[in-house]
Design a protein around this motif. Sequence first.
Motif, short mmCIF file in Angstrom:
data_model
loop_
_atom_site.label_atom_id
_atom_site.label_comp_id
_atom_site.label_asym_id
_atom_site.label_seq_id
_atom_site.Cartn_x
_atom_site.Cartn_y
_atom_site.Cartn_z
N UNK A 190 -7.16 8.14 33.58
CA UNK A 190 -6.72 7.11 32.64
C UNK A 190 -5.38 6.51 33.01
N UNK A 191 -4.80 6.93 34.13
CA UNK A 191 -3.51 6.40 34.57
C UNK A 191 -3.65 4.94 34.99
N UNK A 192 -2.54 4.20 34.98
CA UNK A 192 -2.58 2.80 35.40
C UNK A 192 -3.05 2.68 36.85
N UNK A 193 -2.64 3.64 37.68
CA UNK A 193 -3.06 3.69 39.08
C UNK A 193 -3.64 5.09 39.34
N UNK A 194 -4.92 5.30 39.09
CA UNK A 194 -5.50 6.65 39.15
C UNK A 194 -5.33 7.34 40.51
N UNK A 195 -5.46 6.60 41.61
CA UNK A 195 -5.40 7.25 42.91
C UNK A 195 -3.97 7.64 43.27
N UNK A 196 -3.01 6.85 42.80
CA UNK A 196 -1.62 7.24 42.95
C UNK A 196 -1.34 8.48 42.10
N UNK A 197 -1.87 8.50 40.89
CA UNK A 197 -1.69 9.65 40.00
C UNK A 197 -2.34 10.91 40.59
N UNK A 198 -3.48 10.73 41.24
CA UNK A 198 -4.12 11.86 41.93
C UNK A 198 -3.18 12.40 43.00
#
Length: 487
Positions: free
Chosen positions: A218-226
């Motif tokens: 649910x992050x604005x940038x999921x792959x960055x959050x990953x």
Amino acid sequence: MSTAPDPTVVLGDRFARELNEMAVPWHGREVPDARLLVLNEPLAADLGLDPGWLRTSDGLRLLVGNLVPQGAAPVAQAYSGHQFGGFSPRLGDGRALLLGEITDTAGRLRDIHLKGSGPTPFSRGGDGLAAVGPMLREYVVSEAMHALGVPTTRSLAVVGTGQRVRRDTLLPGAVLTRVASSHLRVGSFQYARATGNVDLLRRLADHAIDRHYPHTASAEHPYLALFEAVVAAQAELVAQWMLVGFVHGVMNTDNMTISGETIDYGPCAFMDAFDPRTVYSSIDETGRYSYGNQPFVAEWNLARLGETLLPLMGDDQDDAVSRLSEALGAFRAHYSSAWSAGMRDKLGLPEALDREVTAPLIDEMVTLLGEHRVDYTSFFRGLGAVARGDSGSARSMFTDPAAFDVWAERWRALGPDAERMDRVNPVYIPRNHLVEEALAAAEKGDTGPLDRLLDAVIHPYHERPELQRYAEPAPGGFGPYRTFCGT
């Protein structure tokens, strides 16, 4: 004793279905004379498996991959990897198989995975087999790490195959059955990126998010959050390695998990005398994976993971590089925080103390340990006695006890908590000389020393007088220690 298939064994095939481009359907080599060497009954129970059934002939067939439960789809997984800094685009499970996934009694999805189950399309000319010694080493060390509270893959069983494996000599063969949150690696992402298939890369990232870090979806940038989540998990993991004196030995990118669990216990060992340059792997000629280099290698490996995610980060690649670099930059802060907090616990220091007070004290202690080549594990456990007013055992470890006295006086003035120290400083670790003793006996059919060693290391903080030899450093004649990857 019943040998009927256990109806409770249900394995899924999620990885094989969702990422079929990275999964080659395969089956384990037939084992003619399977004999159980060790079974982790508590872990079996956690997985919802019947330990009694696992000891039957059908249970052993499951543990070596010769009996495949309904719904399972065993596969050899594909991945790439930087090995000692050199990139290999196609590695994969050369002697391993993912049998499938199982939901444990806590509702968590876990991989059931084999090691030493025979050649696969990724074997690269190897025999795909494993010897008893290295498989029992992984069992002992991984279970010790679990008992120490370090995130790790676990070992369910080691089964002798009745076959001989040719290495320098002919050795008895074995299959290790291990359990993990998943076997997704930095090398898995490198493989997907190398294919040029962005859809595959995205599905792999989505699979990792759903399985390990669902909050990042649910992050604005999921792959960055990953990426940020993996950076934090690996920083915490390596800090814990350093705190217990563990040397992994082969930190290639294919041996770094996305989950933050320790994986692939090949040429690993626990440090005896403290020395940041400590290397135990027979093939690490330059010290790339020495004890002291482990945080830097982890950061380097994570940079390689970040590179793989660039195609998922949008069209502005300069911005993507900047955001990923900033996320990677948090590694050192995460690591430093975890290391400092862990070292404060090991020294029993009050939480309220400022870093300006604790950091110089810790740095000075580390320097002293190296200068005097003090046994790492024994020192910290002995320090608990010093906190109680008995400096004898710790003080005697130093070639110049007066140097210790100066440091200890400053440390004791801060009011260390001995009880807290005893909860985090182990009495027992898999001492290298004891591991070798246990493996040598097991290779000859005697698992008694192995059982006794396991009894010590799976209860690492509970001191027992009858286990005194398991708390002692290696004898003087043990000599330099070298470990091997087992292939």
